[in-house]
Design an enzyme around this catalytic site. Structure first.
Site, PDB file in Angstrom:
ATOM      1  N   GLY A 149     -79.903 -40.098  15.736  1.00 19.44           N
ATOM      2  CA  GLY A 149     -79.260 -39.343  14.954  1.00 19.44           C
ATOM      3  C   GLY A 149     -80.304 -38.509  14.268  1.00 19.44           C
ATOM      4  O   GLY A 149     -81.367 -38.231  14.464  1.00 19.44           O
ATOM      5  N   CYS A 150     -79.545 -37.569  14.034  1.00 15.73           N
ATOM      6  CA  CYS A 150     -80.516 -36.036  13.434  1.00 15.73           C
ATOM      7  C   CYS A 150     -81.601 -36.601  11.781  1.00 15.73           C
ATOM      8  O   CYS A 150     -82.714 -36.209  12.573  1.00 15.73           O
ATOM      9  CB  CYS A 150     -78.865 -35.171  13.156  1.00 15.73           C
ATOM     10  N   TYR A 151     -80.633 -37.410  11.406  1.00 13.64           N
ATOM     11  CA  TYR A 151     -81.930 -37.636  10.260  1.00 13.64           C
ATOM     12  C   TYR A 151     -83.419 -38.211  10.746  1.00 13.64           C
ATOM     13  O   TYR A 151     -84.177 -38.209  11.055  1.00 13.64           O
ATOM     14  CB  TYR A 151     -81.426 -38.784   9.065  1.00 13.64           C
ATOM     15  N   THR A 153     -84.145 -38.922  13.442  1.00 15.20           N
ATOM     16  CA  THR A 153     -85.291 -37.160  14.596  1.00 15.20           C
ATOM     17  C   THR A 153     -85.941 -36.626  13.819  1.00 15.20           C
ATOM     18  O   THR A 153     -87.391 -36.418  14.079  1.00 15.20           O
ATOM     19  CB  THR A 153     -84.291 -36.449  15.108  1.00 15.20           C
TER      20      THR A 153
END
Ligand SMILES: NC(=O)C1=CN([C@@H]2O[C@H](COP(=O)(O)OP(=O)(O)OC[C@H]3O[C@@H](n4cnc5c(N)ncnc54)[C@H](OP(=O)(O)O)[C@@H]3O)[C@@H](O)[C@H]2O)C=CC1
Ligand SMILES: CC(=O)N[C@@H](CCC(=O)OP(=O)(O)O)C(=O)O
Length: 344
Positions: A149-151, A153
């Site tokens: 996921g973005c967070y 990463t």
């Protein structure tokens, strides 16, 4: 040429895959799915892509059309890859899933956080967590990759060197993060309206966000023990971008943390350790598959602050997905990813 199918082509990560793959020298998008835009040409929906995809059309194909490709990207909500991945893998086509379907190793934990039964627990043992900076060697041979996921990463890249070296007290690590509104996807949601999100900052998921178990799992794997993480995401008035500010108590004050970070990421094409005193900005990564990181121990005290910025749709999703594809197919890792960030 690698033949690519994208399931979920009308969403923000789907169109970002189309943008990146348009200039990829070794991959071509052959199939793109959408239920809502079936029969519409990509060029008509996304005018920025007109010359790259003059005839590609959104469709609702049979699974055989997907398995005629070499790799299928899922850019869909949670649960969709669960229902199709097995059949695709059995046909010999590889799967790169941008959703969270295969990120957590424990199906019961997944069910607890995602509020639905896990649809393919038998595939979890072979799913590889697609954070190349940690798992590059395993990604090479993977058939099924779960793109982080973005967070997760941003937070993991910020903390990995400290946690792996045992330099962060595992009793208390804090990640305070901010995301642009595209992180919520393209679907109509009240909180994504301009009047709601356009001039506002708000925390959410403070009592527990589904990225918490994912980040803790990643940090536990490199630390070899559990870490106690407090994770607080915020929505801020940007279209793209994640900014993570992480705090940890340092266990050994003699270590030069700037040198540690530079050394740890020295061979990473998509992680940039900024010079001491320079801090990451989301606009310095907008549109680029890059994570910029700064490490600072204010007044040489006990607490180290590590900041990271990524574009949620690129290093936080579609760029990282293409990076995984490049590794899986033995290509140069930066193929199709040599984009430069946009300022302003
Ligand atoms: N946005 C972001 O910054 C990030 C997103 N992710 C994850 O990536 C995935 C996609 O996110 P995003 O692009 O933002 O989402 P969007 O909501 O923007 O797009 C979702 C896409 O999935 C399709 N879709 C929805 N339901 C189904 C279904 N049942 N079967 C097939 N296709 C379906 C939609 O098209 P249609 O309805 O026309 O079929 C649409 O193209 C999500 O799992 C998200 O959590 C990961 C990292 C970052
Ligand atoms: C701003 C916003 O709403 N962001 C999303 C995270 C998007 C993402 O990366 O998440 P997944 O791939 O795990 O869905 C959220 O907080 O749920």
């Amino acid at each position: 040429m690698i033949k690519v199918a994208i399931v979920g082509g009308t969403g923000y990560t789907g169109v970002e895959l189309l943008r990146l793959l348009a200039l990829h020298p070794h991959a071509r998008v052959e199939v793109i799915t959408s239920r809502s835009e079936e029969g519409v040409r990509v060029a008509d929906m996304y005018p920025n892509l007109r010359e790259h995809y003059p005839i590609l059309t959104f469709s609702v194909p049979e699974v055989e059309t997907l398995t005629a490709c070499d790799v299928v990207f899922f850019a869909t909500p949670h649960g969709v890859a669960h229902s199709l991945a097995d059949e695709i893998l059995q046909a010999g086509t590889r799967v790169i899933d941008l959703s969270a379907d295969f990120r957590l190793e424990d199906s019961e934990e997944w069910t607890q956080w995602y509020g639905q039964p896990h649809g393919a627990p038998h595939l979890l043992s072979e799913a590889v967590y697609g954070l190349p900076e940690v798992n590059r060697d395993v990604i090479k041979d993977a058939r099924l990759v779960a793109v982080p996921g973005c967070y997760p990463t941003a937070v993991q890249l910020a903390l990995l060197p400290l946690v792996e070296q045992g330099l962060a007290d595992p009793k208390q690590i804090i990640a305070s993060c901010a995301s642009g509104v595209s992180g919520a996807g393209r679907g109509t949601k009240l909180g994504s309206l301009f009047c709601e999100a356009g001039e506002n900052m708000v925390a959410y998921g403070v009592n527990g966000h589904r990225h918490l178990p994912e980040i803790k799992q990643g940090l536990r794997r490199v630390a070899g023990k559990s870490v106690n993480l407090t994770f607080v995401p915020h929505l801020v008035p940007m279209i793209r971008g994640i900014h993570a500010t992480t705090y940890a108590t340092v266990t050994d004050h003699s270590v030069d943390l700037q040198a540690l970070y530079e050394q740890y990421y020295r061979d990473e094409p998509f992680v940039d350790i900024l010079p001491a005193g320079v801090f990451p900005q989301t606009r310095s990564v907008k549109g680029a598959n890059m994570c910029r990181i700064a490490v600072q121990r204010p007044q040489n005290g006990d607490v180290v602050v590590v900041m990271a910025a990524i574009d949620n749709l690129v290093k936080g999703a579609s760029g990282q997905a293409v990076q995984n594809m490049n590794i899986m197919f033995g290509l140069e890792e930066n193929s199709g990813l040599q984009t430069v960030a946009l300022i302003p």
